[in-house]
Design an enzyme around this catalytic site. Structure first.
Site, PDB file in Angstrom:
ATOM      1  CB  SER A 166      96.145 120.957  44.635  1.00  0.00           C
ATOM      2  OG  SER A 166      95.097 120.780  43.708  1.00  0.00           O
ATOM      3  CB  CYS A 178      91.183 120.293  43.265  1.00  0.00           C
ATOM      4  SG  CYS A 178      90.732 121.857  42.486  1.00  0.00           S
ATOM      5  CB  CYS A 238      87.114 122.812  43.021  1.00  0.00           C
ATOM      6  SG  CYS A 238      88.824 122.325  43.210  1.00  0.00           S
ATOM      7  CE  LYS A 243      82.261 122.021  43.931  1.00  0.00           C
ATOM      8  NZ  LYS A 243      82.597 121.959  45.359  1.00  0.00           N
ATOM      9  CE1 TYR A 248      83.272 122.461  48.833  1.00  0.00           C
ATOM     10  CE2 TYR A 248      83.459 122.449  51.219  1.00  0.00           C
ATOM     11  CZ  TYR A 248      83.909 122.042  49.988  1.00  0.00           C
ATOM     12  OH  TYR A 248      84.998 121.203  49.885  1.00  0.00           O
ATOM     13  CD  GLU A 264      80.021 124.458  45.784  1.00  0.00           C
ATOM     14  OE1 GLU A 264      80.702 125.478  45.908  1.00  0.00           O
ATOM     15  OE2 GLU A 264      80.513 123.311  45.692  1.00  0.00           O
ATOM     16  CG  HIS A 320      77.165 153.599  37.197  1.00  0.00           C
ATOM     17  ND1 HIS A 320      76.310 152.967  38.076  1.00  0.00           N
ATOM     18  CD2 HIS A 320      76.379 154.213  36.267  1.00  0.00           C
ATOM     19  CE1 HIS A 320      75.064 153.184  37.692  1.00  0.00           C
ATOM     20  NE2 HIS A 320      75.085 153.934  36.593  1.00  0.00           N
ATOM     21  CD  GLU A 346      77.760 151.171  40.533  1.00  0.00           C
ATOM     22  OE1 GLU A 346      78.073 152.373  40.698  1.00  0.00           O
ATOM     23  OE2 GLU A 346      77.012 150.771  39.610  1.00  0.00           O
TER      24      GLU A 346
END
Length: 448
Positions: A15, A43, A48, A51, A178, A182, A437, A442
């Protein structure tokens, strides 16, 4: 001026390297990029992107069950791991080809060979050819770290996880970051019995304590087992092919697969760094300054190989800043403050800015606002899983210095909220915003 073969030679087309090469070429530089594996880097190829596609696939396990509460007559469904991975690999191929096409469109020469430095302006390719460049950029990324213990050769890393022939019936994952959490969620949703072990009793160090504690609580409720203060003592393969894992402070565990997710180390080997005189940090990363320049004026480095912040968007920013500065006449430096991050666990975690403990240390006076709620979908689905949103504010000014959350689509929601933290907005400005909403997001403008 010396006559070089290229204005810029990039080693590694992930990347960061791809962005730097493309932008430098757009600024008019003559650019080549050497990539010994596949264009796209960690990546795109084994990180990523694939995954996250597995995460999407894993979510259907709960979604199919929840659908019954919403009136859908869903039969019991079988899962085919090979079908999913086949489609994932097809998508990886597509994106990798797109990266290559982008480089070709910008007239970047892609050299599919290993490359290593032989001097400040020279690179030798695996074929034996030596080329010269006015500037060299190293963007070789990082690789999974494998613990040094007897039998470590029986384990896999996240690289190999995508290529398993089937979902293991029992899997032990070592680590608490992570990647570990994951994949624990992914394999659990696909039906594996998951045990996660860690050397300490803290998961996801660096994330807000209350949010990571909520993930631990939910993960244990789902059936994922955790063993803390556990360090590898060895892995033995049994006669039936299963693996017996010995660890400190706990009884041995028999599993069908062991996965190491114990951190990533910079890819600095076999690059000729010593020959070129490039200095490394104590952790083996390439040492760079604020402009990504090494101690050798003509050699730069970006991305995970520098071990500054190991995130794909950061590598891309570093590559962009390097190219704009060196070839575009636009001096740019990356701002490493307020970088949002996410864990694509089940459910997702996301955060930006200071955690509560960091804010108290740095600011002294802080105000904390939270919303601990059960998302509407979970209520109707009969799923007793609560979301937690947390806002950390400067106690004197009301400026928001951190937002942290766990719940469905947390990463998608946080991306927009991160802009507000980066811009220095206040809690009052959030309060003045009318709620949308009914949504989970919110809650950010209704925090008490």
């Amino acid at each position: 001026m010396p006559d070089f073969d290229y204005d810029l030679f990039v080693i590694g087309a992930g990347s960061g390297g791809t962005r730097a090469a493309r932008v430098a070429a757009a600024h008019g530089a003559k650019v080549a990029a050497a990539e010994e594996y596949r264009v796209g880097g960690t990546c795109v190829i084994r990180g990523c992107v694939p995954k996250k596609l597995l995460v999407y696939g894993a979510h259907f396990a709960e979604d199919l069950q929840d659908a019954k509460r919403f009136g859908w007559n869903v039969p019991d469904c079988d899962f085919d791991w090979k079908t999913l991975t086949r489609h994932v690999f097809d998508e990886v191929d597509r994106i990798s080809e797109a990266y290559g096409s982008t480089l070709a469109t910008h007239d970047v020469e892609v050299i599919r060979e290993h490359a290593e430095l032989t001097g400040a302006n020279t690179v030798r390719l695996a074929s034996g050819r030596e080329v010269t460049a006015g500037t060299i950029l190293i963007a070789t990324g990082a690789r999974p770290q494998i613990p040094e213990c007897p039998g470590h050769e029986f384990g896999i890393t996240s690289n190999e996880a995508f290529h398993l022939p089937a979902i293991p019936r029992r899997i032990l994952i070592a680590g608490a970051g992570y990647i570990a959490n994951e994949f624990a969620g992914i394999f659990h949703q696909f039906g594996a019995h998951v045990t996660l072990i860690n050397r300490t009793d803290v998961i996801l160090r660096g994330y807000d304590e209350s949010v990571r504690d909520r993930l631990l609580q939910i993960s244990m409720m789902k059936g994922i087992q955790f063993r803390f203060h556990a360090e590898f003592r060895g892995i033995e393969q049994q006669d039936d092919g299963s693996l017996k894992v010995m660890m400190t402070n706990h009884d041995p565990v028999e599993v069908d697969c062991v996965m190491f997710a114990t951190g990533r180390i910079p890819n600095t080997q076999n690059l000729g760094l010593a020959a070129a005189g490039v200095e490394l940090t104590d952790k083996g990363a390439i040492r760079v300054d604020e402009d990504s320049r090494t101690n050798v004026p003509s050699i730069y480095a970006v991305g995970d190989v520098t071990d500054r912040v190991q995130l794909t968007p950061v590598a891309i920013r570093e590559g962009q800043a390097f190219a704009d500065t060196q070839f575009g006449g636009k001096p740019t430096r990356v701002d490493y403050g307020c970088i949002p991050s996410a864990v694509f666990s089940h459910p997702q975690m996301a955060g930006v800015g200071l955690t509560e403990s960091q804010a108290k240390t740095k600011l002294g006076s802080v105000k904390i606002y939270t919303s601990d709620f059960r998302p509407m979908k979970n209520v109707l689905a009969g799923r007793n899983e609560r979301a937690l949103y947390k806002m950390v504010c400067d106690g004197e000014t009301g400026r928001i210095v951190g937002i942290h959350m766990i719940g469905p689509d947390a990463a998608e929601i946080l991306q927009a909220a991160a802009i507000a933290v980066k811009a220095g907005l206040t809690k009052d400005q959030f309060d003045e915003t009318v709620a949308l909403h009914p949504t989970m997001a919110e809650e950010l403008v209704l925090l008490k």
